[in-house]
Design a protein around this motif. Structure first.
Motif, PDB file in Angstrom:
ATOM      1  N   PRO A   1       0.015  16.032  -8.752  1.00  0.00           N
ATOM      2  CA  PRO A   1      -0.325  16.071  -7.444  1.00  0.00           C
ATOM      3  C   PRO A   1       0.799  16.664  -6.509  1.00  0.00           C
ATOM      4  O   PRO A   1       1.794  16.698  -6.551  1.00  0.00           O
ATOM      5  N   MET A   2       0.308  17.447  -5.417  1.00  0.00           N
ATOM      6  CA  MET A   2       1.127  18.033  -4.325  1.00  0.00           C
ATOM      7  C   MET A   2       0.752  17.324  -3.240  1.00  0.00           C
ATOM      8  O   MET A   2      -0.051  16.473  -3.042  1.00  0.00           O
ATOM      9  N   LEU A   3       1.736  17.362  -2.213  1.00  0.00           N
ATOM     10  CA  LEU A   3       1.700  16.734  -0.962  1.00  0.00           C
ATOM     11  C   LEU A   3       0.620  17.165  -0.049  1.00  0.00           C
ATOM     12  O   LEU A   3      -0.076  18.464  -0.242  1.00  0.00           O
TER      13      LEU A   3
ATOM     14  N   HIS B   1       0.733  -1.331   0.019  1.00  0.00           N
ATOM     15  CA  HIS B   1       0.133   0.105   0.108  1.00  0.00           C
ATOM     16  C   HIS B   1       0.814   1.166   0.124  1.00  0.00           C
ATOM     17  O   HIS B   1       1.994   1.162   0.171  1.00  0.00           O
ATOM     18  N   ALA B   2       0.391   2.485  -0.234  1.00  0.00           N
ATOM     19  CA  ALA B   2       1.207   3.712  -0.224  1.00  0.00           C
ATOM     20  C   ALA B   2       1.675   3.894   1.224  1.00  0.00           C
ATOM     21  O   ALA B   2       0.747   3.734   2.269  1.00  0.00           O
ATOM     22  N   HIS B   3       2.980   4.160   1.285  1.00  0.00           N
ATOM     23  CA  HIS B   3       3.339   4.058   2.755  1.00  0.00           C
ATOM     24  C   HIS B   3       4.561   5.400   2.893  1.00  0.00           C
ATOM     25  O   HIS B   3       5.141   5.168   3.893  1.00  0.00           O
ATOM     26  N   ASN B   4       4.372   6.515   2.105  1.00  0.00           N
ATOM     27  CA  ASN B   4       4.713   7.824   2.633  1.00  0.00           C
ATOM     28  C   ASN B   4       4.090   8.704   1.884  1.00  0.00           C
ATOM     29  O   ASN B   4       2.995   8.258   0.688  1.00  0.00           O
ATOM     30  N   PRO B   5       4.276  10.078   2.174  1.00  0.00           N
ATOM     31  CA  PRO B   5       3.249  11.074   1.717  1.00  0.00           C
ATOM     32  C   PRO B   5       3.397  11.317   0.033  1.00  0.00           C
ATOM     33  O   PRO B   5       2.385  11.595  -0.618  1.00  0.00           O
ATOM     34  N   VAL B   6       4.529  10.921  -0.605  1.00  0.00           N
ATOM     35  CA  VAL B   6       4.440  11.110  -2.023  1.00  0.00           C
ATOM     36  C   VAL B   6       3.876  10.239  -2.562  1.00  0.00           C
ATOM     37  O   VAL B   6       2.846  10.256  -3.635  1.00  0.00           O
ATOM     38  N   MET B   7       3.871   8.885  -2.082  1.00  0.00           N
ATOM     39  CA  MET B   7       2.954   7.598  -2.705  1.00  0.00           C
ATOM     40  C   MET B   7       1.604   7.922  -2.319  1.00  0.00           C
ATOM     41  O   MET B   7       0.660   7.795  -3.195  1.00  0.00           O
TER      42      MET B   7
ATOM     43  N   ALA C   1       4.614  14.564  -8.121  1.00  0.00           N
ATOM     44  CA  ALA C   1       4.410  13.381  -9.011  1.00  0.00           C
ATOM     45  C   ALA C   1       3.779  14.011 -10.479  1.00  0.00           C
ATOM     46  O   ALA C   1       3.385  14.991 -10.786  1.00  0.00           O
ATOM     47  N   LEU C   2       4.328  12.892 -11.478  1.00  0.00           N
ATOM     48  CA  LEU C   2       3.745  13.427 -12.723  1.00  0.00           C
ATOM     49  C   LEU C   2       2.765  12.266 -13.206  1.00  0.00           C
ATOM     50  O   LEU C   2       3.299  11.003 -13.306  1.00  0.00           O
ATOM     51  N   VAL C   3       1.427  12.251 -13.548  1.00  0.00           N
ATOM     52  CA  VAL C   3       0.415  11.253 -13.611  1.00  0.00           C
ATOM     53  C   VAL C   3      -0.239  11.490 -15.020  1.00  0.00           C
ATOM     54  O   VAL C   3      -0.596  12.615 -15.187  1.00  0.00           O
ATOM     55  N   PHE C   4      -0.257  10.420 -15.620  1.00  0.00           N
ATOM     56  CA  PHE C   4      -0.879  10.455 -17.120  1.00  0.00           C
ATOM     57  C   PHE C   4      -2.015   9.604 -17.240  1.00  0.00           C
ATOM     58  O   PHE C   4      -1.787   8.419 -16.939  1.00  0.00           O
ATOM     59  N   LEU C   5      -2.871   9.902 -18.143  1.00  0.00           N
ATOM     60  CA  LEU C   5      -4.116   9.108 -18.546  1.00  0.00           C
ATOM     61  C   LEU C   5      -3.596   8.923 -20.002  1.00  0.00           C
ATOM     62  O   LEU C   5      -4.016  10.189 -20.678  1.00  0.00           O
ATOM     63  N   LEU C   6      -3.177   7.856 -20.645  1.00  0.00           N
ATOM     64  CA  LEU C   6      -3.099   8.002 -22.006  1.00  0.00           C
ATOM     65  C   LEU C   6      -3.878   7.012 -22.685  1.00  0.00           C
ATOM     66  O   LEU C   6      -4.394   5.987 -22.063  1.00  0.00           O
ATOM     67  N   ARG C   7      -4.401   6.938 -24.030  1.00  0.00           N
ATOM     68  CA  ARG C   7      -5.170   6.145 -24.833  1.00  0.00           C
ATOM     69  C   ARG C   7      -4.162   5.821 -26.033  1.00  0.00           C
ATOM     70  O   ARG C   7      -3.993   6.485 -26.643  1.00  0.00           O
ATOM     71  N   ARG C   8      -4.237   4.513 -26.112  1.00  0.00           N
ATOM     72  CA  ARG C   8      -3.673   3.915 -27.555  1.00  0.00           C
ATOM     73  C   ARG C   8      -4.711   4.265 -28.641  1.00  0.00           C
ATOM     74  O   ARG C   8      -5.753   3.683 -28.711  1.00  0.00           O
TER      75      ARG C   8
ATOM     76  N   PHE D   1      11.970  16.459   6.313  1.00  0.00           N
ATOM     77  CA  PHE D   1      11.803  16.363   4.754  1.00  0.00           C
ATOM     78  C   PHE D   1      12.271  17.439   4.287  1.00  0.00           C
ATOM     79  O   PHE D   1      12.307  18.705   5.027  1.00  0.00           O
ATOM     80  N   ASP D   2      12.384  17.817   3.139  1.00  0.00           N
ATOM     81  CA  ASP D   2      12.707  18.906   2.191  1.00  0.00           C
ATOM     82  C   ASP D   2      11.337  19.766   2.294  1.00  0.00           C
ATOM     83  O   ASP D   2      10.442  19.370   1.487  1.00  0.00           O
ATOM     84  N   ARG D   3      11.337  20.899   2.943  1.00  0.00           N
ATOM     85  CA  ARG D   3      10.030  21.839   2.931  1.00  0.00           C
ATOM     86  C   ARG D   3       9.660  22.294   1.710  1.00  0.00           C
ATOM     87  O   ARG D   3       8.591  22.555   1.546  1.00  0.00           O
ATOM     88  N   LYS D   4      10.633  22.361   0.736  1.00  0.00           N
ATOM     89  CA  LYS D   4      10.350  22.695  -0.784  1.00  0.00           C
ATOM     90  C   LYS D   4       9.339  21.746  -1.285  1.00  0.00           C
ATOM     91  O   LYS D   4       8.479  22.134  -2.271  1.00  0.00           O
ATOM     92  N   ALA D   5       9.340  20.539  -0.773  1.00  0.00           N
ATOM     93  CA  ALA D   5       8.378  19.366  -1.253  1.00  0.00           C
ATOM     94  C   ALA D   5       6.713  19.937  -0.950  1.00  0.00           C
ATOM     95  O   ALA D   5       5.869  19.341  -1.764  1.00  0.00           O
ATOM     96  N   LEU D   6       6.392  20.792  -0.211  1.00  0.00           N
ATOM     97  CA  LEU D   6       5.275  21.490   0.071  1.00  0.00           C
ATOM     98  C   LEU D   6       4.514  22.429  -0.833  1.00  0.00           C
ATOM     99  O   LEU D   6       3.566  22.936  -1.028  1.00  0.00           O
TER     100      LEU D   6
END
Length: 238
Positions: A198-200, A23-29, A221-228, A211-216
């Motif tokens: 997405p942001m934290l 399962h997702a186990h950190n803030p980025v995930m 992450a970069l997340v795509f919905l692609l279609r063939r 953690f690196d405060r710049k992360a806030l």
């Protein structure tokens, strides 16, 4: 100050597997997963799904919960596949797990109605051959939901790090810019339907976490919905 050893992905995940949750186990995930699940079709009843880079089975469990009839999970690490099998238990009746590289998936063409690839493409140095394989195993008209750590994180020096045996290690990661995705998708006949950055969520960050405060302030992450939508352009992987 000690330097974190950076391992090849196969070596990193063989070490990490024993403690790697399904399962997702950190803030980025958590941030990445929210975006992935938003883009993943809610009703997968009767669908065949490929999870490329399935790890311990995190997205296998999600697509099964949404009704997938058959899931093909592929991962480079035998130890992670063993962890996935143990985690999935009785759900293995609808799952086939195979060892394989992201840029040489051990599956027939047009296997999947939907292909999932979560936080894996950064472990390959060349983006386009990996996307070509995700395209190949997805049927025409089918969808690919794919994510990676945002290139901003790489620029800020973030590592894909973990602890094993009381020591800290990192898995090798290559940054793939949005322009690389755009160019590769155009050559491969993949339409970019939607993009999420997405942001934290501060609520996911444990109290007193270092953690690196710049992360806030930046997307994680970069997340795509692609279609063939078509066949790859001849010679596109040369």
């Amino acid at each position: 100050m000690s330097v974190t050893p950076v391992l090849e992905p196969i070596d990193a995940y063989e070490l990490w597997a024993a403690d790697y949750p399904a399962h997702a186990h950190n803030p980025v995930m958590h941030a990445e997963e929210r975006a992935m699940l938003e883009l993943l079709p809610r009703d997968l009843s009767g669908a065949t799904v490929v999870d490329a880079g399935c790890g311990s089975g995190r997205y296998v469990r999600h697509v099964l919960a949404r009704g997938a009839a058959r899931v093909h999970g592929v991962d480079l690490s035998p130890a992670m596949l063993a962890r996935a099998e143990a985690e999935l238990g009785s759900d293995m009746s609808r799952v086939v797990l195979s060892e394989g590289d992201l840029d040489a998936l051990p599956l027939d063409g047009a296997t999947a109605d939907v292909t999932v690839c979560g936080l894996t493409v950064g472990h390959v140095e060349a983006l386009e051959p990996a996307l070509a394989e995700l395209c190949r195993v997805t049927r025409p008209g089918g969808y690919i939901v794919c994510s990676d750590v945002h290139p901003i994180g790489h620029a800020l020096g973030w590592l894909r790090d973990f602890k094993a045996g009381g020591r800290r290690y990192a898995a090798r990661h290559t940054s793939h810019l949005y322009s690389h995705w755009h160019a590769a998708c155009a050559r491969l006949g993949l339409a970019i339907e939607q993009v999420r950055e997405p942001m934290l969520d501060p609520r996911d960050i444990p109290a007193n976490a270092h953690f690196d405060r710049k992360a806030l302030e930046v997307p994680v992450a970069l997340v795509f919905l692609l279609r063939r939508v078509g066949a790859p352009v001849p010679g596109s992987q040369s």
